[in-house]
Scaffold this active site. Structure first.
Site, short mmCIF file in Angstrom:
data_model
loop_
_atom_site.label_atom_id
_atom_site.label_comp_id
_atom_site.label_asym_id
_atom_site.label_seq_id
_atom_site.Cartn_x
_atom_site.Cartn_y
_atom_site.Cartn_z
N ALA A 1 23.52 67.80 -34.21
CA ALA A 1 22.62 66.71 -34.61
C ALA A 1 21.26 66.77 -33.93
CB ALA A 1 23.31 65.38 -34.32
N CYS A 2 20.40 67.67 -34.36
CA CYS A 2 19.03 67.72 -33.85
C CYS A 2 18.07 67.12 -34.87
CB CYS A 2 18.59 69.16 -33.56
SG CYS A 2 19.64 70.03 -32.38
N THR A 3 16.90 66.70 -34.38
CA THR A 3 15.87 66.14 -35.26
C THR A 3 14.51 66.66 -34.82
OG1 THR A 3 17.17 64.10 -35.48
CG2 THR A 3 14.87 64.00 -36.18
N ASN B 1 19.41 68.35 -39.79
CA ASN B 1 20.39 69.42 -40.02
C ASN B 1 20.81 69.40 -41.49
OD1 ASN B 1 21.23 67.85 -37.17
ND2 ASN B 1 20.59 69.96 -36.97
N ARG C 1 19.40 60.06 -39.79
CA ARG C 1 18.31 60.32 -38.86
C ARG C 1 17.06 60.79 -39.59
NH1 ARG C 1 19.58 64.49 -36.43
NH2 ARG C 1 21.74 64.87 -37.05
#
Length: 353
Positions: free
Chosen positions: A27-29, A201, A233
């Site tokens: 879970a990166c943004t 993602n 997100r």
């Protein structure tokens, strides 16, 4: 009014049913802020299920590089100096070069890389981000070069894991231009537009754009999704990056960007039994691409610190490779400008294939 609420509820139900079917991913943004007076700032979060042994490095121009993918590895010499965040000191996952080009590597479960059948030079995915930072000063320049597919990107398993590393890359420059590079069904796909400010993602970027269009119609002041899912997100970051003010004071702009990247972060230590790949935010970076300031914030330390790239020696003749040791789990505390805390260190070798 009741009819409007019923319409929104029906649309939201349709969206949620689709979102629940999406594959889960780390879970990166990442997002790009366009501010006053041409100000450009890129923020990103690094969310992962385990610590990736991140440290910061400075690399000068003129470094001889290898794609570390066997006998036919891509070879190049760095044209730009850079400040980067490593993973396990075998890969570049994030960074900015001296021209203000930022590159961010994020997980994408749907990635499928080309078969290793062509005679093209090969590039380990561990060196993909660094290749871009070393060679290009703008998004347009990078996109033109990458569109010619000068290398074959190859992947392998991250340390201690059985799965393949499946990643996509975002780049942004000091003009505010942006691009997303993905490999879908074995083919490189490049999305290039100043408007592509946000990336998370799963799903693939083309489908993320459809989600952004849906939430834009509803409007973030009416309702925004609040979970840690990548699609949620993406919706929050897309709304807030446009909603925060375009302050004349760059300090306020940095504060606004940090507030957004924290808003889309995943609480530290959270566990989601039915969604095992939703991961805690371990660190965040904010890159001021006009002032060439690279900010870093660990989830386990009380302070934000930064690197002032204008004060670094990136010259081929006298520039040195230097490393800032962030400690285990990035728990070493730094505050303010950290330029003088870097120590001269031999460059790490990218994970080979």
């Amino acid at each position: 009014m009741k009819r409007i609420r019923r319409s929104i509820a029906a649309a939201c139900a349709t969206f949620l049913c689709g979102a629940l079917a999406l594959p889960q991913a780390e879970a990166c943004t990442r997002f790009v802020y366009h501010g006053a007076n041409g100000e450009v700032i890129t923020g990103r979060s690094m969310d992962y299920k385990i610590d990736t042994g991140t440290h910061l490095w400075t690399f000068p121009r003129g470094m001889k590089r290898s794609g570390e993918a066997g006998p036919n590895s891509l070879q190049w010499t760095s044209r730009y100096g850079s400040v980067i965040a490593s993973a396990y000191d075998i890969s570049t996952t994030d960074g900015m070069n001296e021209a203000g080009l930022v590159a961010n590597l994020l997980w994408l479960a749907e990635s499928e890389y080309p078969e290793r059948t062509t005679g093209k030079p090969r590039l380990s995915i561990a060196a993909w981000t660094q290749y871009v930072l070393d060679n290009f000063g703008s998004v347009d320049e990078a996109v033109k070069a990458l569109s010619r597919e000068p290398f074959l990107l190859v992947s392998d398993s991250p340390p201690g894991e059985q799965r393949m590393a499946t990643l996509h890359l975002s780049i942004s420059d000091a003009s505010g231009d942006s691009a997303i590079i993905e490999y879908i069904k074995g083919k490189q796909v490049i999305h290039h537009s100043r408007d592509y400010q946000v990336m998370t993602n799963s799903p693939i970027f083309e489908e993320q754009l459809a989600l952004e269009s849906y939430w834009r119609q509803i409007g973030g002041t009416v309702m925004l999704p609040g979970t840690n899912r990548a699609s949620d997100r993406f919706a929050r970051a897309s709304f807030y990056v446009s909603a925060i003010p375009k302050a004349e004071d760059p300090v306020e702009s940095i504060a606004s960007v940090f507030s957004v990247i924290r808003n889309v972060s995943v609480p530290y230590g959270i566990t989601t039994p039915d969604q095992p790949n939703i991961s805690s935010t371990r660190w965040r970076t904010v890159a001021d691409q006009k002032r060439l300031l690279y900010f870093f914030e660990s989830a386990l330390t009380p302070n934000v610190f930064w690197v002032d790239m204008k004060k670094l020696d990136f010259s081929e003749a006298s520039g040195k490779v230097r490393r800032l040791d962030l400690g285990e789990f990035q728990r070493t505390t730094y505050a303010g400008e950290a330029n003088d805390q870097f120590k001269e260190t031999p460059a790490f070798r990218f994970l080979g294939i």
